[in-house]
Design a protein around this motif. Structure first.
Motif: not given
Length: 354
Positions: A45-47, A54-57, A147-148
């Motif tokens: 996951v890319g932060l 964060e939603r992607a996480l 990713v988001g």
């Protein structure tokens, strides 16, 4: 989450491990904290500090539970000071050095997700280098990259951020784009897979079948067709009928294998739609847990990833969008596999609604 920061060495330089694993593609990987189960096909996951990342996480943690794997949360950072040769970070004592800020942003995001998802199995790491290059390197060989849709940089004001789009261009693994407000876990909603008869869309369909099985969700296999332009000589109706029959045959071919062991345990609903490809897929996505597309196609999906269809779907779909890369020799549809029982306390897949 607690993290043990190392104090910078007295000479002002970052400590760099001599171990070969510490350096990959001239990138220095610092501050690894959290759970690790060794090498494996984890979800990357890319932060970047944005709400969408964060939603992607959150999304990736729940997906990892279903797949029985872990999550690697990665935040890439670079110096705002003088140009470096890219082989190592600048001194940690430099006022332009963003290392500690990057680690703080990462830790805060992971802590919030762990508070909501206590079963989360996350390795959190910062990496030094350009975000796209670092994320693609981290994702190489992973289960998928998540990713988001919008980043924390000024380009995040665009419908889809430049990092997300660049990852779609360069990733060798499936890429999932998670939009703000798109939970992607509504049990009554189906998984939607777009097919166009290409080998790539068949690989994407195989990926979607597994996703539907993991979530106990219905699978809507959608083919969008467009009639020929009116000729004005009375042959238009007959021509449209030919195109419709060809589209129906293409869809039947796509789902035929799912009537056997490959589709066991999954409720499959073939859907033939007339209209514009992007518009109809986005409409389907509004009622879906996830939209799954092949990375390359033909006809309406021509030049997917670089073309207008994927760009429109990734930018405007109301649910997470998975873009799956494949070719003629890609993964084939397989039958179901028996998985181990979930650990206590982990979320269960929702029961599908007929």
């Amino acid at each position: 989450m607690t993290d043990d920061h190392e104090e910078p060495p007295a000479d002002g330089n970052d400590a760099v491990s001599d171990d070969d694993d510490a350096v990959r593609d001239d990138a220095v990987h610092d501050d690894e904290v959290g759970w690790s189960d060794g090498p494996g096909r984890d979800i990357v996951v890319g932060l970047d500090g944005s709400v969408d990342s964060e939603r992607a996480l959150h999304w990736a943690v729940r997906e990892a539970v279903l797949r029985g794997t872990g999550v690697r949360a990665v935040l890439a950072w670079a110096s705002a000071g003088p140009a470096q040769d890219g082989s190592r970070p600048p001194p940690a004592t430099s006022p332009e050095h963003p290392r500690w800020t990057a680690q703080w942003i990462l830790n805060e995001a992971v802590d919030r997700v762990r508070a909501d998802e206590p079963y989360a199995r996350i390795v959190a790491r910062t990496v030094f280098g350009p975000p796209v290059r670092m994320l693609l390197a981290e994702a190489d060989g992973a289960e998928m990259l998540v990713v988001g849709a919008r980043g924390a940089t000024p380009s995040g004001r665009m419908p889809t951020g430049s990092v997300s789009l660049a990852c779609l261009h360069g990733a060798t693994v499936p890429v999932v784009i998670v939009h703000g407000g798109s939970a992607g876990w509504e049990g009554h909603r189906p998984i939607v897979a777009g097919v166009d008869g290409s080998a790539s869309s068949q690989v994407a369909l195989a990926w979607a079948v597994r996703e539907a099985r993991l979530r106990a969700a219905r699978l809507r296999v959608v083919h969008v067709w467009t009639p020929p332009p009116a000729l004005g000589d009375g042959a238009g109706a007959a021509g449209e009928e030919v195109f419709r029959d060809a589209a129906r045959a293409l869809l039947d071919d796509a789902v035929r294998v799912l009537r056997g062991p490959a589709g066991a345990g999954v409720e499959v609903e073939p859907v033939l739609v007339w209209g514009g490809v992007s518009r109809e897929l986005i409409s389907e996505a509004a009622r879906a847990q996830m939209l799954v597309l092949g990375a390359r196609g033909r006809g309406g999906f021509a030049e997917l990833v670089l073309g207008s269809t994927s760009s429109q779907c990734v930018a405007h779909a109301g649910c997470p969008v998975a873009v799956v890369r494949g070719a003629a020799g890609g993964a084939a549809l397989e039958g179901p596999k028996v998985s181990a029982n979930r650990e206590a306390g982990r979320p269960r897949a929702h029961t599908s609604v007929p």
